[in-house]
Design an enzyme around this catalytic site. Structure first.
Site, PDB file in Angstrom:
ATOM      1  N   GLU A 155     -15.621   2.395  -2.403  1.00 20.19           N
ATOM      2  CA  GLU A 155     -15.570   3.025  -1.089  1.00 20.19           C
ATOM      3  C   GLU A 155     -16.050   4.470  -1.095  1.00 20.19           C
ATOM      4  O   GLU A 155     -15.940   5.162  -0.077  1.00 20.19           O
ATOM      5  CB  GLU A 155     -14.143   2.971  -0.542  1.00 20.19           C
TER       6      GLU A 155
ATOM      7  N   ASP B 272       0.792  -1.210   0.000  1.00 22.61           N
ATOM      8  CA  ASP B 272       0.000   0.000   0.000  1.00 22.61           C
ATOM      9  C   ASP B 272       0.836   1.278   0.000  1.00 22.61           C
ATOM     10  O   ASP B 272       1.627   1.514   0.914  1.00 22.61           O
ATOM     11  CB  ASP B 272      -0.922  -0.017   1.222  1.00 22.61           C
TER      12      ASP B 272
END
Length: 708
Positions: free
Chosen positions: A409, A249
């Site tokens: 999201e 990430d």
């Protein structure tokens, strides 16, 4: 000041330019001149469109704000509301039925179901732990956690605790790979007579390899070990195939605000793609070096040799469209869009894997897997699709080599999910619900609709249930089953494995073929769920369901007629303030983007920017609607600063906030997140966090250069 170097009209941090030219480019067949010219051309083409998409977000938000202002205090009529959202282009027409056609997707995404890790790319040790979490000891995961009742007694091996572990493991084997007769508790060794003989798929010396629901289980036979010598079958461990995939990430779990941070991120990604990433550290008084695990070798029942991957299949999560980076400046002096920089450089680095120049192979099908977060609606997904086309052309890659994972999201994405998937139908490999960011965007989008319900009540609100259902239902309707992952969100409490074992089985039961876990240990335990649930059979069952209604998804979670007590309001403020301060103080002062942060009840929770977005937006919303005052919020921050200081008292790097408000950048950043929360783009926390962290880093560097 960062030293910059001119490249094709761009100003690039000199350290980053040297990294690209000396380490990333060699072996790819791409010259430095071609790379920089290609990068500059991509910025010329895509940076203005990137800016226009962000402006579109702001324009839509302004119209939604005005609509709610005009109807202040009135109940929302769903038909009128949705007609308005369609009129302004927030909702788009549903696409005609289609099926995604992504090609060259590795089995870990397409035909297997299992846990997924998300790991901060700035931490080499965590990266290696995650990459190696493809296989994990079930005995260790049970023995050292609360997954089974009690705790080990004493410092040495606790035989009673060990027996608990062994019993649990045998019960699991009875469920996943039952014997033709009797129980695994009575197994005396040798090749087991299985109810389904096809489940025995190989051996490694005396070890026995089993397979169920596409996942492997290795029985470790070692009669000389402390556990195996007391076991009738010599069974010393049950090793689970666990974290099938890992997201490395660059986004929510890290604090990367400048060229120095980005360089470390890209260097670690290169180390993974070349297979030579290492980390040396001290553990229990001894120095250890961690490396990537090799593949695992077995012999099939027919005598043929085969291998299984020893490492998790690695994705890289780029940042979204919002942020820019000072690591690269455009010809006009503006910072370059960070998501475009990430897309180009992480793809370049992954060519080392495609050309099989490293120690190991990541993708066996020749794909590069990029997770793209925080996209708002199909136009932004289509933009990323075209950007990936351009990056492929720049790097000489075949079309659709770059695969995309769409994080579902943001509210405009979940409301238009089928259209978003259609926009990337040729390269999609992943959709995933993100409850936390999705809740933050829910609050910000409807900021002026009224005071939001309490944060804890969000999890049981109707829009969340519709959101989770629609994600799977739409994914299946678009043909993702057998071609891509349908994922679910994180288990945030890494120390509460008993609760995870009880609750997280709900994710595979939804038909999701992956779900996020916070640690390799959690991955090993969560893997047991995919043996207890046949996810692909569950997907077949759910294909017949009607898609949950848009009415439910777009029901705004405002508290109509709420009459909270003073104590309830104070508790809500304290909970939010403690969470904000506990996370922000590590982000600003130490550059830690994700860690286990004690909550208000001293329970360690994995926190990242998504949780921060919820808490700050919730406080900003209550302030806007008069539920609380500025003084109430400042009082909560003052109370919770003392608590957070006490929770971190044993950390030698920690800088107290209470009593140091005028000099604590963390304290000031936390207040900004609330008091400037309404004006933040989509309620995101990155702009303020980056500004305060960069300010602190500049101050620290100035001190280093001061004369003694």
């Amino acid at each position: 000041m960062t030293i910059m170097a001119e490249r094709a009209g761009l100003q690039v941090a000199e350290t980053l330019a040297r990294f690209i030219e000396d380490k990333a480019l060699p072996g790819t067949g791409i010259t430095a001149a071609a790379f920089w010219t290609g990068m500059a051309a991509i910025f010329t083409r895509f940076a203005p469109e990137n800016a226009a998409l962000l402006a579109k977000r702001d324009a839509l938000q302004a119209k939604i704000d005005a609509w709610h202002r005009d109807r202040a205090g009135q109940p929302i009529d769903q038909a009128e509301y949705q007609a308005f959202l369609r009129e302004i282009g927030y909702l788009v027409p549903e696409p005609a039925p289609f099926t995604v056609d992504s090609m060259n997707i590795d089995a870990e995404l397409a035909s297997m179901a299992g846990p997924q890790l998300v790991v901060p790319i700035l931490n080499a040790r965590f990266l290696l732990n995650a990459a190696n979490a493809r296989w994990g000891s079930l005995y260790d995961a049970l023995y050292g956690t609360d997954a089974i009742p009690g705790t080990p007694a004493g410092k040495g091996y606790d035989a009673a605790r060990g027996q608990q572990v062994i019993t649990w493991g045998r019960d699991f084997l009875d469920k996943a790979v039952p014997l033709a007769s009797g129980s695994w508790k009575d197994w005396q060794g040798g090749d087991p007579a299985l109810a389904d003989p096809a489940q025995l798929v190989g051996h490694a010396d005396e070890n026995i390899l089993l397979r169920h629901n596409g996942l492997h289980i290795e029985l470790v036979i070692d009669r000389a070990s402390p556990i195996g010598k007391s076991d009738p079958a010599g069974l010393a461990d049950i090793v689970m195939e666990a974290a099938l995939t890992t997201i490395c990430d660059l986004e929510d779990s890290i604090a990367a605000v400048d060229a120095e941070d980005k360089l470390l991120a890209y260097s670690n990604w290169l180390g993974l793609m070349q297979g030579d990433l290492e980390d040396t550290f001290e553990k229990n008084g001894a120095m250890m070096t961690r490396r990537m695990n090799g593949d695992r070798s077995y012999t099939a029942p027919d005598g043929t040799a085969f291998t299984l991957p020893g490492r998790s299949l690695l994705f890289v999560r780029n940042v979204g469209h919002l942020m820019t980076t000072p690591a690269v400046l455009l010809p006009d002096g503006d910072e370059a869009p960070e998501g475009i920089v990430d897309g180009i450089i992480t793809s370049l680095i992954a060519i080392h894997d495609l050309k099989k120049q490293g120690r190991f192979t990541n993708s066996r099908t020749g794909s590069i897997y990029i997770v793209k977060p925080k996209m708002h609606g199909p136009a932004e997904c289509a933009f990323t699709d075209r950007l990936f086309d351009a990056i492929e052309d720049m790097l000489g890659l075949a079309r659709y080599t770059l695969k995309i994972g769409v994080m579902d999201e943001e509210r405009r994405t979940s409301a238009n999910l089928a259209a978003c998937i259609e926009a990337v139908r040729h390269r999609i490999m992943f959709i995933n619900t993100g409850f936390l960011d999705r809740t933050g965007d829910e609050m910000h989008t409807s900021m002026r609709a009224g005071p939001m319900i309490r944060k804890g009540d969000m999890k049981t609100s109707d829009w969340i249930a519709a959101y989770e259902d629609r994600n799977v239902q739409i994914g299946l309707a678009c043909g993702l089953s057998g071609k891509a992952q349908i994922g679910k969100g994180m288990w945030a409490a890494p120390d509460r494995m008993a609760d995870m074992l009880e609750q997280k089985i709900g994710h595979p039961k939804t038909g999701a073929n992956t779900a996020w876990v916070p640690s390799p240990t959690a991955a090993t335990l969560h893997a047991t769920h995919y043996h207890l649930v046949d996810v692909f059979a569950r997907q077949q069952e759910r294909r017949a369901e009607a898609i949950a209604s848009l009415d439910r998804l777009l029901t705004i979670p405002v508290a109509r007629g709420a009459n909270w007590s003073d104590e309830e309001i104070r508790n809500e403020l304290d909970n939010n303030a403690q969470g904000i301060l506990g996370y922000v103080v590590r982000w600003i002062d130490q550059g830690i983007g994700c860690s286990k942060v004690p909550d208000i009840n001293d329970i360690g929770l994995m926190e990242d920017r998504a949780t921060l977005r919820i808490s700050s937006q919730h406080m900003a919303n209550w302030l806007l609607h008069g539920v609380v005052s500025t003084d109430d919020i400042d009082a909560a921050f003052a109370r919770m600063a003392k608590k957070v200081d006490a929770q971190n008292a044993s950390d030698p790097l920690y800088r107290p906030m209470s009593g140091h408000e005028a000099t604590s950048y963390a304290w000031q950043a936390a207040r900004d997140l609330v008091f400037k929360g309404v004006e933040q783009p989509s309620g995101y926390t990155e702009p303020l966090l980056h500004a305060w962290r960069a300010k602190l880093k500049a101050q620290e560097k100035a001190k280093e250069t001061e004369p003694a």
